[in-house]
Design an enzyme around this catalytic site. Structure first.
Site, PDB file in Angstrom:
ATOM      1  N   CYS A   1     -23.842 -38.153  16.109  1.00 13.71           N
ATOM      2  CA  CYS A   1     -25.110 -38.857  15.900  1.00 13.71           C
ATOM      3  C   CYS A   1     -25.270 -39.981  16.929  1.00 13.71           C
ATOM      4  O   CYS A   1     -26.330 -40.129  17.551  1.00 13.71           O
ATOM      5  CB  CYS A   1     -25.163 -39.410  14.474  1.00 13.71           C
ATOM      6  SG  CYS A   1     -26.747 -40.118  14.007  1.00 13.71           S
ATOM      7  N   CYS A   2     -24.212 -40.775  17.134  1.00 15.94           N
ATOM      8  CA  CYS A   2     -24.269 -41.838  18.148  1.00 15.94           C
ATOM      9  C   CYS A   2     -24.434 -41.248  19.552  1.00 15.94           C
ATOM     10  O   CYS A   2     -25.142 -41.819  20.390  1.00 15.94           O
ATOM     11  CB  CYS A   2     -23.001 -42.692  18.113  1.00 15.94           C
ATOM     12  SG  CYS A   2     -22.986 -43.988  16.857  1.00 15.94           S
TER      13      CYS A   2
ATOM     14  N   CYS B   1     -27.613 -49.470  12.966  1.00 17.57           N
ATOM     15  CA  CYS B   1     -28.591 -48.659  12.251  1.00 17.57           C
ATOM     16  C   CYS B   1     -28.467 -48.881  10.733  1.00 17.57           C
ATOM     17  O   CYS B   1     -27.404 -49.241  10.235  1.00 17.57           O
ATOM     18  CB  CYS B   1     -28.362 -47.187  12.553  1.00 17.57           C
ATOM     19  SG  CYS B   1     -28.516 -46.769  14.296  1.00 17.57           S
TER      20      CYS B   1
ATOM     21  N   CYS C   1     -25.555 -47.153   8.829  1.00 21.49           N
ATOM     22  CA  CYS C   1     -24.169 -47.384   9.246  1.00 21.49           C
ATOM     23  C   CYS C   1     -23.798 -48.859   9.294  1.00 21.49           C
ATOM     24  O   CYS C   1     -22.790 -49.217   9.906  1.00 21.49           O
ATOM     25  CB  CYS C   1     -23.929 -46.766  10.617  1.00 21.49           C
ATOM     26  SG  CYS C   1     -24.311 -45.006  10.665  1.00 21.49           S
TER      27      CYS C   1
ATOM     28  N   CYS D   1     -19.705 -47.410  19.168  1.00 21.85           N
ATOM     29  CA  CYS D   1     -20.666 -46.303  19.192  1.00 21.85           C
ATOM     30  C   CYS D   1     -20.568 -45.498  20.483  1.00 21.85           C
ATOM     31  O   CYS D   1     -21.268 -44.511  20.647  1.00 21.85           O
ATOM     32  CB  CYS D   1     -22.077 -46.830  19.005  1.00 21.85           C
ATOM     33  SG  CYS D   1     -22.476 -48.258  20.001  1.00 21.85           S
TER      34      CYS D   1
HETATM   35  S1  SF4 Z   1     -25.015 -46.007  14.215  1.00 20.78           S
HETATM   36 FE1  SF4 Z   1     -25.169 -44.386  12.616  1.00 20.78          FE
HETATM   37  S2  SF4 Z   1     -27.355 -43.755  12.486  1.00 20.78           S
HETATM   38 FE2  SF4 Z   1     -27.057 -44.993  14.368  1.00 20.78          FE
HETATM   39  S3  SF4 Z   1     -26.756 -43.473  15.970  1.00 20.78           S
HETATM   40 FE3  SF4 Z   1     -24.689 -44.058  15.267  1.00 20.78          FE
HETATM   41  S4  SF4 Z   1     -24.118 -42.656  13.565  1.00 20.78           S
HETATM   42 FE4  SF4 Z   1     -26.365 -42.436  14.005  1.00 20.78          FE
END
Ligand code: SF4
Length: 224
Positions: free
Chosen positions: A115-116, A198, A201, A220
Site C-alpha cells: 500500500c505504501c 494516513c 495507519c 513507509c
Molecule cells: S500509511 Fe497506511 S494507508 Fe497510507 S499508504 Fe501506507 S499502508 Fe497505505
C-alpha cells in the site's frame, strides 16, 4: 538518474556546522527551482516551510496525497497555502477504487508495504524525477533508523541530493520556533499524535510508535 555520488564535495564539506537556515540557503542557491521541499504536514514541515519561503518565496513544495489523510491534515494544507499565498504541487498514486480492484480491499491491513509502495513511494519517485535535490523534515532523534541522517547528503536511491536542515533539532526546538512565529500546524499534534500519517495507519502516540502500530513496520519507504 545517477546512483553514483558526484565527486564534488563543496555541497557537503562543512554541512554539519551549518544552521538550518544556512543549509536551506545553500540548497536554494545551488538548486532552485530544481529543488523540492517534501511536506507531509508534520510539525517539522511547519518550520521548514517558513524558513524556506523567507529565503526563496517561490520555492517549490510538494506533498503526496494518499487519499486517506486526516481531515485535519487537509485543513492544515489549505491553511498553509493561504498563509504563504502559494500552492503545493501534489502527487498521487492510483485511485483507491483501482487499488481495491487490483489488490483487494483494505490493502493497508493485508499488505501495508505494498500500500505504501503504491500510494507513497511511486508518487514520490515521480516527484523527485523532476528535480535535482530535495529537502525533508527528518530529525535524528525521531527513530534509530534516522540517527545518522546527514544535513546534506547524496540520496543514492533517487539519484539526487537530499537535505535534512533540522537533523539536529529537538522536538522542543521545533515547537519553540512554531510558537515564536505563530505558525500554522496540524491540530492533531495537540491531540496526542506526535507523528501523523494516513488515517488507517496512525494512532495517537508520543513518538513514531503510533505509525503502523502493532505490525513492526517503522518506515513507509520514503527515507530508507
Ligand atoms: S500509511 Fe497506511 S494507508 Fe497510507 S499508504 Fe501506507 S499502508 Fe497505505
Amino acid at each position: 538518474m545517477s546512483t553514483t555520488a558526484p565527486t564534488d564535495t563543496s555541497l557537503t564539506a562543512d554541512a554539519e556546522s551549518l544552521s538550518a537556515e544556512e543549509v536551506l540557503a545553500r540548497m536554494v542557491d545551488r538548486f532552485h527551482p530544481q529543488l523540492f521541499l517534501a511536506c507531509s504536514f508534520q510539525q517539522e514541515e511547519s518550520v521548514l516551510i517558513d524558513l524556506l519561503l523567507r529565503i526563496e518565496p517561490n520555492a517549490r513544495i510538494f506533498t503526496l496525497d494518499t487519499g486517506v489523510l486526516f481531515p485535519e491534515t487537509y485543513e492544515t494544507w489549505r491553511t498553509m497555502e493561504q498563509r504563504y499565498d502559494t500552492q503545493f504541487e501534489t502527487f498521487r498514486g492510483m485511485s483507491l477504487a483501482r487499488q481495491a480492484a487490483d489488490h483487494g480491499p483494505e490493502l493497508w491491513k493485508s499488505n501495508p508495504d505494498l500500500c505504501c509502495a503504491i500510494r507513497k513511494v511511486a508518487p514520490l519517485r515521480e516527484a523527485l524525477s523532476q528535480v535535482d535535490a530535495w529537502t525533508v523534515g527528518v530529525r535524528r532523534d525521531q527513530a534509530p533508523t534516522r540517527a545518522n541522517t546527514p544535513k546534506i547528503g547524496w540520496d543514492a536511491k533517487h539519484g539526487i541530493w537530499k537535505a535534512a536542515p533540522l537533523a539536529d533539532w529537538s522536538d522542543r526546538d521545533i515547537w519553540r520556533y512554531i510558537h515564536e512565529h505563530d505558525l500554522p500546524y496540524n491540530p492533531l499534534h495537540d491531540r496526542g499524535y506526535a507523528s501523523i500519517g494516513c488515517t488507517h495507519c496512525t494512532l495517537p502516540a508520543a513518538d513514531r510508535s503510533g505509525r503502523w502500530a502493532g505490525n513492526g513496520k517503522v518506515e513507509c519507504g520514503l527515507h530508507g
